[in-house]
Every structure is written in C-alpha cells, then in structure tokens.
Design a protein around this motif. Structure first.
Motif: not given
Length: 623
Positions: A471-474, A479-486, A530-534
């Motif tokens: 979770r911390e790596n992602l 930093p503001g990503a939610t668990d659902a987005e991760i 990377t996809l998490l950053r969109d």
C-alpha cells in the motif's frame, strides 16, 4: 533505461577522502587526504562563517560562557592555597567554611555553565546541520539522471549523512575547544607566573619535550589505526557483498561461498594483529602521558625544595601551582593541534560544498507554463531532436515524431540504437541537445517538474520498490489515493488477486528492493503504481519484459483499455507489444530509419522486416 551508455565524465568524487569527524586526526600533522581535498576543492572561511551568521548571537554567548567557565575554574587552586596556608593553620572555621563553600560554588558554577554552553553549541550545530542537509538533499534531487549514473551512490549518502553529521563537531568540538583551551592556557600561565615565576619557568622548560614525546607516540598510533580502519572497511564491504539478499543469491549461484569465506577469514585474521598493535600503541600513549604527568610535578617538587628556586613559597602555593600545572598539559596539546582540526573541518566543508556547488543540468523554468492534468490532451511532438551525453558522440540526431493525443507509438531497434534515450526525453530525464520535445504544444523545458511528472508516467524494465508495504509503495505515487483507487489500479495491472491472497494483503512488506515478489510481479506493481497517477502520457520502457506470455497478453489487453484515453510510447522487443501501435518508429544509430504501421513496415521489407525475421522482435510462443 536500457540504452543509456556509461558516461565517461569524471565522478565529482574522484578522490574520496572518506568520512570522519574533524577531531579524527589529533596528532599534530595534517591528514594528506584532507590536504588533497582542499587543494582540489578550496573553501573559504568566509563562506563557512556565513552558515553560522543567523546564529551569531548564540555563538557569542557560547564564547562568553566558555571564557567564564575557564576563568571560574582557575579560581580553584587559589582557594586551595588559602585553605592550606590560612584556614587550616589558624584553625579558622569561619574562613574554612567560606573557602570550602566557594570551592563547591566554583564546581557548581562550572558544571552549570558547561551544561548551558553544551546546549547552546549543540543547538546551533544541529540547526546549521539541518539546514545544510536539507538544502543539499533538495539540490541533489534537482540533479539530472546523468549525475547519478556517473556517481557512486555510497558517496552521495556519505556526504549527505556522514560528512554533514561530522560537521557538527566544528561547533561543538573544534571551535569551542579552541576558545576553551586558549582561555585555560593563557589563564593558567598567568596564574602560574603570579604564584611563582621561577617554577613557571621550569614548567615551560619541561613541557616542550614532554609534548613532543606524546605527539610521536600519537603518530604511531594513528598509523596503526589507519591500517585497522582500512581493514575494517574491507570487512564491512565483504559482509555487504556476501550477506545481502543479492550477494547471497549471486554467491550461491556461482558456488563462490568457500572463496568468500576464506577471504573473510583472511581479513578477520589481519584485524587480530592490527587490533593488538592498536591496543599496544594506545597503551604506549597512555604510559607516555602518565610519565609526563608524573615527571613534571616531580621536577616542580624538586625545584621547590631548593632555596634558589623556591623563592620561599608556602606549601599552599606549591599545591596551587601543581594544580594549575596539571590543567595546562591537555589544553596545550589541543592548541598545538588547531591547524589539524581546522584542516579536517575545512575538508568536510569542502566535500559538502563540492556537491552543493554542482550545476543543475535540468533547471526549473523561471516562469513555468501551466498545463494542468485535468485539461491536458497528451499530444507529444519531437521536432529536430538531437541528444548527446558527450559533445563529440551524438546519441540521437534529427528525430521528428508526432504522437496525437491518445495515440500509440512503438520504438524498436537494435540494442544501443537510442530507444530508451529518446523515451527519456519526454519526462525530461535528460534535456535535448538540439530541437524540442513538447506536450500539447508546450516545450517540456517550460513546464514545472511537478506538472510534468503529473503529465507523464514512466514504467521501466528495472523496477524499484521501497522497503515498505504494498500500500505504501503504491501510495508513494499518489499520497492522497484512497484504498479503493489503489485496488482498482492493481486490478488493471492484474496484480490485485495475488496481493489479496497474501496473509497481510496490501499491508505485506515487499522486502529489500521488492525481493518478496518475482520480477513479473514487481513489474505489475510498477504498472499499477503508474496507473494510479493517471498520467496523460504513458512511457513503457520494456515494461512487460519480465512477464510470461499469458500475463503479458492479459496486461496488454488492460493497457489497451487504459491507453485509449492517454498517449502511449512503448519500447519493446516483443512483436505482440508493438504490432498494434498506431505508429512504429524503427531506430538505427540514433536516427528514425522507418516509420509506419506493422503491416506497412512489413510490406516495405526494410529494417523492421529484418528485425522480425531475425527474431529481435519475435512472436510469443503461444501467439
């Protein structure tokens, strides 16, 4: 990235001086490494003084406290003289109580002043160190990728942590000891002359040879200690190479364990002899100092017994004189080593300033052009791009490419053709030598680095994971990503099911450099990150090279979905990765020699067709 050549530019730390505190060579002789460092990278006292300018008030108080402490401490022998000569012979209880009370008061005052002085000097040192450390870290963060490829990582860490940490000694040890020693030596000498100029003269005659003898023994110990430290360093390297995760893996696969064990045993055996010599040298030094401490008072007692040299002094005066003389030796040795201390301290500052003065090759624009991610389309254009690591060795020449927003470009070519270098220019890991790279018509050199990082996402074949949870790596990417987005990003990267099956799920620690996961799993985590950053532009540099064919096809299907809304630049050696790209650019010796779709280039029968036939971009076995 795969196509980066090794730079021949000299490392900024070609002659490393190592890391040690400014008090590490107190033998009266400047360390040759320190002298070389200062010769290669001179530093002025004025520049060092500017670091402490904001704290000059606190430093002035420190100096006053040092002088006051030393001066108060000098009162002790005079109080002892009055006790012996006046209070005790007269049986004057009142005077005795006053003198004893004064002696206790001197001890309390000296201790209290010492505590306050230590607090102030340490506070100043820590604040200067914090500011210097933070500024240097920020400065190094702005350095180009080229700086880190030609500089040993251990040297960067050594200067940032060890050298700046040792620098505090300039305030808490070197500078304060100079003030304290000078005050004690001058005050003791004046007091000794006031008590008995004859005995003071005898002390001055006896002290120089005693000091020289002690320094000679200290030099001998320094040589032995230097050898011992070198062998200890070798031992640490062998432990790191032989017992780290990567080291153990390499050792076991090469069958090198017996050889490494024998090498370690040899180094350890050398340390036995050096440790014995070091301890003996230390014992010799202590013995020499004990002889000095015993010989000088003995000479004074002898002189006090002769009428010609005693001058009719009292017993109290003699005791006070001996006490003063006993406080003179160590401060005098300290003053004799001022040059060594200053050289060592300045060498530390030289090493720190050497990095602080490095030019920023990829500088932030003075007036950044705003390009918010929310409105960015992701159109990428390369116009007349040229790049060279060295002026006389161009890597890219005359590159003209246009990737429409939402389009896909695949870069293929033999190893060393410049594919990764070309891709690295889009996120501005390097600056073009000529031409320009733009996103939505804005030159990447005109974008703030934070805005550019939000626009361009990069996944390389070399995955780097932090020693933290999944979770911390992602969340490191956002930093503001939610668990659902991760979790959604991991589903898109086809890694969610694996993570969810682990006992600790997303709280699983990935291990040192991600060794908890396989290479393919690490790459899927990198893709999810990377996809998490969109990003609007996605650069994939061999991003699926460690995946099996089935997993690759699964991720490529996912990437087909997520890349419809973003521009994608792909580098790959697998035909399955590049064949569906809108454009395929074939590079050779830093130039685009062919450009078209998969079918167009096959019909052309040129370099791309040769690559396919030669197996450099083969079809997966299952395709």
């Amino acid at each position: 990235m795969a196509d980066h050549p090794r730079s021949t530019t000299p490392t900024p730390d070609a002659t490393s001086t190592g890391s040690r505190g400014p008090r590490g060579s107190r033998i009266g002789r400047r360390d040759p490494d320190d002298l070389r460092q200062l010769a290669d990278s001179p530093v002025s006292l004025r520049r060092v003084a500017r670091l402490f300018t904001p704290h000059r008030g606190s430093l002035a108080i420190v100096v006053v406290l040092i002088v006051a402490s030393s001066a108060v401490g000098l009162a002790q022998p005079f109080l002892v003289r009055h006790v012996i000569d006046d209070a005790l012979p007269r049986q004057d209880v009142r005077l005795l109580l006053l003198l004893v009370g004064a002696m206790l008061g001197v001890a309390v005052a000296t201790a209290a002043i010492g505590v306050v002085q230590t607090w102030l000097s340490t506070t100043v040192g820590q604040r200067v160190m914090h500011r210097l450390r933070s500024d240097l870290f920020a400065h190094l963060q702005r350095q180009s990728l080229g700086f880190f490829t030609r500089t040993r990582g251990g040297e960067v860490q050594s200067r940032l942590v060890n050298d700046i940490g040792s620098m505090q000694g300039v305030v808490t040890q070197t500078a304060t000891s100079i003030a304290a020693n000078l005050t004690v030596v001058v005050g003791s000498a004046v007091a000794m002359v006031a008590l008995s100029w004859r005995l003071a003269l005898i002390s001055l005659v006896v002290l120089p040879p005693a000091v020289l003898l002690t320094r000679q023994v200290a030099r001998m110990r320094h040589r032995v200690t230097g050898e011992r430290q070198q062998r200890l360093a070798d031992l640490h390297v062998q432990v790191e190479e032989g017992l780290s995760v990567s080291g153990v893996l390499l050792t076991k696969t090469l069958g090198a364990s017996p050889r490494l064990t024998a090498r370690f045993e040899e180094t350890s055996a050398d340390l036995v002899g050096l440790e014995i010599r070091s301890q003996l040298a230390g014992r010799w030094r202590m013995a020499t100092m004990n002889i000095v401490f015993a010989a000088v008072p003995a000479a004074i007692y002898l002189a006090a017994g002769f009428p010609a040299t005693s001058g009719g002094m009292t017993i109290g005066t003699l005791v006070a004189f001996i006490a003063l003389q006993g406080t003179l030796f160590r401060p005098l040795m300290g003053l004799l080593n001022v040059g060594v201390d200053l050289t060592a301290s300045m060498a530390l500052f030289s090493r720190i300033f050497e990095y602080a003065d490095l030019p920023v090759e990829i500088a932030e624009p003075d007036a950044p052009t705003p390009l918010p991610r929310a409105t960015a389309r992701g159109e990428v254009r390369l116009d007349g791009v040229g790049f060279a690591y060295d002026a006389d060795r161009p890597v890219l020449t005359g590159i003209d490419l246009h990737v429409p927003a939402g389009g896909t470009l695949a870069l293929v070519g033999e190893t060393g053709s410049g594919k990764s270098t070309l891709a690295s220019l889009v996120p501005r890991l390097h600056d073009v030598t000529s031409g320009s790279v733009s996103i939505d018509g804005v030159d990447v050199r005109d974008l703030a680095s934070t805005d550019l990082a939000a626009l361009v996402g990069v996944v390389t074949q070399e995955t780097y994971l932090l020693h933290a949870s999944v979770r911390e790596n992602l969340r490191h990417a956002r930093p503001g990503a939610t668990d659902a987005e991760i979790e959604q990003a991991c589903r898109e990267a086809r890694i969610h099911d694996l993570i969810a099956s682990l006992p600790e799920g997303y709280d699983t620690v990935v291990g040192s450099r991600g060794h908890r996961f396989s290479g393919g799993e690490q790459q899927r985590l990198a893709i999810a990150r990377t996809l998490l950053r969109d990003p609007a532009v996605l650069v994939l540099d061999e991003a699926t090279s460690a995946l099996d064919n089935e997993t690759e096809r699964s991720i490529l299907a996912t990437l087909d979905d997520v890349t419809r809304t973003r521009t994608t630049i792909t580098i790959a050696h697998r035909l399955s990765t590049v064949r569906n790209a809108d454009q395929i650019a074939v590079l050779s010796h830093g130039r685009v020699v062919e450009l078209g779709t998969h079918e167009e280039l096959l019909l052309l029968g040129g370099r791309y067709a040769d690559l396919v036939r030669g197996g450099l971009v083969p079809e997966p076995a299952a395709a």
